[in-house]
Design a protein around this motif. Structure first.
Motif, PDB file in Angstrom:
ATOM      1  N   ALA A 281     -45.004   8.991  84.381  1.00  0.00           N
ATOM      2  CA  ALA A 281     -44.608   9.029  82.970  1.00  0.00           C
ATOM      3  C   ALA A 281     -44.075   7.693  82.478  1.00  0.00           C
ATOM      4  CB  ALA A 281     -43.554  10.123  82.756  1.00  0.00           C
ATOM      5  N   GLY A 282     -43.288   7.014  83.319  1.00  0.00           N
ATOM      6  CA  GLY A 282     -42.717   5.751  82.897  1.00  0.00           C
ATOM      7  C   GLY A 282     -43.758   4.681  82.636  1.00  0.00           C
ATOM      8  N   SER A 283     -44.729   4.534  83.551  1.00  0.00           N
ATOM      9  CA  SER A 283     -45.778   3.535  83.373  1.00  0.00           C
ATOM     10  C   SER A 283     -46.658   3.874  82.184  1.00  0.00           C
ATOM     11  CB  SER A 283     -46.632   3.436  84.650  1.00  0.00           C
ATOM     12  OG  SER A 283     -45.855   3.006  85.750  1.00  0.00           O
ATOM     13  N   ARG A 284     -46.950   5.146  82.026  1.00  0.00           N
ATOM     14  CA  ARG A 284     -47.787   5.573  80.900  1.00  0.00           C
ATOM     15  C   ARG A 284     -47.096   5.262  79.575  1.00  0.00           C
ATOM     16  NH1 ARG A 284     -51.918   9.458  80.107  1.00  0.00           N
ATOM     17  NH2 ARG A 284     -51.947  10.286  77.985  1.00  0.00           N
TER      18      ARG A 284
ATOM     19  N   ARG B 106     -29.600  22.501  89.608  1.00  0.00           N
ATOM     20  CA  ARG B 106     -29.392  21.211  90.282  1.00  0.00           C
ATOM     21  C   ARG B 106     -30.644  20.351  90.215  1.00  0.00           C
ATOM     22  NH1 ARG B 106     -25.804  22.056  95.819  1.00  0.00           N
ATOM     23  NH2 ARG B 106     -23.879  22.799  94.784  1.00  0.00           N
ATOM     24  N   GLU B 107     -31.799  20.972  90.365  1.00  0.00           N
ATOM     25  CA  GLU B 107     -33.050  20.223  90.292  1.00  0.00           C
ATOM     26  C   GLU B 107     -33.298  19.739  88.865  1.00  0.00           C
ATOM     27  OE1 GLU B 107     -36.751  18.538  91.523  1.00  0.00           O
ATOM     28  OE2 GLU B 107     -34.829  19.034  92.465  1.00  0.00           O
ATOM     29  N   ALA B 108     -32.948  20.555  87.887  1.00  0.00           N
ATOM     30  CA  ALA B 108     -33.096  20.141  86.488  1.00  0.00           C
ATOM     31  C   ALA B 108     -32.229  18.926  86.197  1.00  0.00           C
ATOM     32  CB  ALA B 108     -32.731  21.300  85.560  1.00  0.00           C
ATOM     33  N   MET B 109     -31.019  18.920  86.729  1.00  0.00           N
ATOM     34  CA  MET B 109     -30.128  17.777  86.544  1.00  0.00           C
ATOM     35  C   MET B 109     -30.705  16.527  87.196  1.00  0.00           C
ATOM     36  SD  MET B 109     -26.514  19.796  87.184  1.00  0.00           S
ATOM     37  CE  MET B 109     -25.474  18.357  86.983  1.00  0.00           C
ATOM     38  N   ARG B 110     -31.280  16.694  88.373  1.00  0.00           N
ATOM     39  CA  ARG B 110     -31.870  15.547  89.070  1.00  0.00           C
ATOM     40  C   ARG B 110     -33.052  14.984  88.285  1.00  0.00           C
ATOM     41  NH1 ARG B 110     -36.014  14.086  91.885  1.00  0.00           N
ATOM     42  NH2 ARG B 110     -37.004  16.124  91.649  1.00  0.00           N
ATOM     43  N   LEU B 111     -33.875  15.862  87.728  1.00  0.00           N
ATOM     44  CA  LEU B 111     -35.032  15.414  86.970  1.00  0.00           C
ATOM     45  C   LEU B 111     -34.617  14.596  85.744  1.00  0.00           C
ATOM     46  CD1 LEU B 111     -37.323  18.579  87.054  1.00  0.00           C
ATOM     47  CD2 LEU B 111     -37.810  16.367  88.096  1.00  0.00           C
ATOM     48  N   VAL B 112     -33.591  15.069  85.060  1.00  0.00           N
ATOM     49  CA  VAL B 112     -33.149  14.368  83.851  1.00  0.00           C
ATOM     50  C   VAL B 112     -32.500  13.041  84.214  1.00  0.00           C
ATOM     51  CG1 VAL B 112     -31.496  14.448  81.950  1.00  0.00           C
ATOM     52  CG2 VAL B 112     -32.973  16.408  82.414  1.00  0.00           C
ATOM     53  N   ARG B 113     -31.666  13.028  85.238  1.00  0.00           N
ATOM     54  CA  ARG B 113     -31.006  11.784  85.639  1.00  0.00           C
ATOM     55  C   ARG B 113     -32.018  10.725  86.065  1.00  0.00           C
ATOM     56  NH1 ARG B 113     -26.770  15.150  88.864  1.00  0.00           N
ATOM     57  NH2 ARG B 113     -25.052  15.309  87.373  1.00  0.00           N
ATOM     58  N   GLY B 114     -33.167  11.149  86.560  1.00  0.00           N
ATOM     59  CA  GLY B 114     -34.160  10.197  87.038  1.00  0.00           C
ATOM     60  C   GLY B 114     -35.140   9.724  85.986  1.00  0.00           C
TER      61      GLY B 114
ATOM     62  N   PHE C  96     -31.182  13.754  78.119  1.00  0.00           N
ATOM     63  CA  PHE C  96     -29.970  14.543  78.281  1.00  0.00           C
ATOM     64  C   PHE C  96     -30.364  15.960  78.665  1.00  0.00           C
ATOM     65  CE2 PHE C  96     -29.819  11.530  74.836  1.00  0.00           C
ATOM     66  CZ  PHE C  96     -28.681  10.779  75.080  1.00  0.00           C
ATOM     67  N   LEU C  97     -29.586  16.573  79.539  1.00  0.00           N
ATOM     68  CA  LEU C  97     -29.782  17.982  79.868  1.00  0.00           C
ATOM     69  C   LEU C  97     -28.609  18.755  79.292  1.00  0.00           C
ATOM     70  CD1 LEU C  97     -31.472  20.111  81.459  1.00  0.00           C
ATOM     71  CD2 LEU C  97     -29.826  19.811  83.330  1.00  0.00           C
ATOM     72  N   VAL C  98     -28.906  19.759  78.474  1.00  0.00           N
ATOM     73  CA  VAL C  98     -27.857  20.565  77.861  1.00  0.00           C
ATOM     74  C   VAL C  98     -28.147  22.039  78.115  1.00  0.00           C
ATOM     75  CG1 VAL C  98     -27.535  18.832  76.057  1.00  0.00           C
ATOM     76  CG2 VAL C  98     -29.023  20.784  75.625  1.00  0.00           C
ATOM     77  N   ASN C  99     -27.091  22.848  78.019  1.00  0.00           N
ATOM     78  CA  ASN C  99     -27.272  24.293  78.159  1.00  0.00           C
ATOM     79  C   ASN C  99     -27.350  24.924  76.772  1.00  0.00           C
ATOM     80  OD1 ASN C  99     -24.635  24.312  77.216  1.00  0.00           O
ATOM     81  ND2 ASN C  99     -23.732  24.812  79.210  1.00  0.00           N
ATOM     82  N   ALA C 100     -27.389  26.255  76.734  1.00  0.00           N
ATOM     83  CA  ALA C 100     -27.537  26.949  75.454  1.00  0.00           C
ATOM     84  C   ALA C 100     -26.334  26.757  74.552  1.00  0.00           C
ATOM     85  CB  ALA C 100     -27.775  28.442  75.698  1.00  0.00           C
ATOM     86  N   ARG C 101     -25.195  26.354  75.136  1.00  0.00           N
ATOM     87  CA  ARG C 101     -23.987  26.111  74.349  1.00  0.00           C
ATOM     88  C   ARG C 101     -23.909  24.664  73.877  1.00  0.00           C
ATOM     89  NH1 ARG C 101     -19.865  29.820  75.193  1.00  0.00           N
ATOM     90  NH2 ARG C 101     -18.281  28.191  75.046  1.00  0.00           N
TER      91      ARG C 101
ATOM     92  N   SER D 216     -29.401  10.641  81.774  1.00  0.00           N
ATOM     93  CA  SER D 216     -30.091   9.567  82.504  1.00  0.00           C
ATOM     94  C   SER D 216     -29.327   8.263  82.346  1.00  0.00           C
ATOM     95  CB  SER D 216     -31.523   9.404  81.991  1.00  0.00           C
ATOM     96  OG  SER D 216     -31.531   8.871  80.672  1.00  0.00           O
ATOM     97  N   ALA D 217     -29.546   7.345  83.286  1.00  0.00           N
ATOM     98  CA  ALA D 217     -28.868   6.052  83.231  1.00  0.00           C
ATOM     99  C   ALA D 217     -29.194   5.283  81.948  1.00  0.00           C
ATOM    100  CB  ALA D 217     -29.208   5.221  84.468  1.00  0.00           C
TER     101      ALA D 217
END
Length: 290
Positions: free
Chosen positions: A59-62, A88-96, A102-107, A114-115
């Protein structure tokens, strides 16, 4: 990425694919590919997107090649491959993610960032801790965000609509529940004029209606390096517990280049640690002129 054509050639060569082989896969002529890679011609968006699909880029190169060539991104760049992934995996995906995300919940509480997003928004370190579930409403009312976001009121209204949709019991400022009351206690410590505008926007903004996943909203960011225009896309990572990724995608090549410059250099403005509210623009301008 001004040298998008060189990156296109570099990617092809790293994959060990000849120009003729890529031409055969894509249905384009080898002569056209040679012209693209040399920078003598620019492909149409359709042709370039098809080439990138044939190369199976990340995705980044594209994103870098598309925006470098002056084209907006497409869903193939911003979508996540997984659905209903564990938190936890969702958080890892967003951070990377290589772009602000940003990862947010329903609230509408921020769970991961991400950095590039952290650097763009200049959030203090404590906002990155898993225990610090900060409402997007509080993030939107930081001094730096209020100063740099050219369409701050539009962004805040978008966030308010999402909050009202995710926390349906929290509609009234007169009788706020625990969630909204905690947010208001933070907001009232800052600029009175901004608090008044927040109340006006809250009362005027209805809850978000419709499908949240796939919804897009604009963000216009003013930085010392120039203006960055984002297409902000919401993607759902987990429908069962309600985890949503907000992906800030540069809307054009110029925005992508300015973002690269901003992320590559030191922060131009240090956040004010004493308040969560952005400076009132009129008062800030008066102080600068004094």
């Amino acid at each position: 990425m001004p040298d998008w054509n060189k990156e296109l050639r570099s990617v092809r060569e790293r994959l060990g694919m000849s120009r003729e082989e890529l031409a055969d896969r894509s249905g384009l002529s080898a002569a056209s590919l040679r012209s693209y890679e040399a920078g003598r011609r620019r492909p149409t968006r359709e042709h370039l997107s098809h080439l990138l699909e044939c190369l199976q880029l990340d995705a980044g190169s594209r994103a870098a090649i598309l925006t470098g060539a002056g084209f907006a991104l497409d869903s193939a760049v911003v979508r996540f491959p997984e659905r209903n992934v564990p938190p936890r995996e969702a958080m890892r995906l967003v951070r990377g993610r290589p772009l602000p995300a940003f990862l947010v919940n329903a609230r509408a509480e921020i769970l991961a960032i991400s950095a590039p997003a952290w650097r763009l928004l200049e959030l203090p370190d404590q906002d990155l801790k898993p225990s610090a579930r900060r409402s997007i409403l509080l993030a939107m009312t930081r001094r730096t965000i209020g100063t740099w976001a050219a369409n701050w009121e539009q962004l805040l209204a978008t966030v308010i609509g999402l909050v009202k949709a995710g926390v349906p019991d929290e509609q009234s400022l007169d009788t706020p529940g625990p969630y909204l009351n905690a947010v208001l206690n933070e907001l009232v410590r800052g600029d009175a004029a901004l608090m008044t505008r927040f109340v006006e926007l809250w009362d005027a903004t209805p809850p978000f209606r419709g499908r949240m996943s796939g919804h897009m909203y604009p963000a216009v960011w003013n930085t010392p390096a120039g203006t960055i225009r984002f297409n902000c896309l919401i993607g759902c990572l987990n429908t069962e517990v309600g985890l949503y990724a907000h992906l800030w995608i540069p809307a054009d090549a110029k925005s992508h280049l300015v973002l690269e410059e901003v992320l590559g250099g030191p922060p131009a403005v240090q956040p004010d640690r004493n308040t969560n509210l952005p400076t009132n623009p009129v008062r800030r301008r008066a102080r600068e002129q004094a």
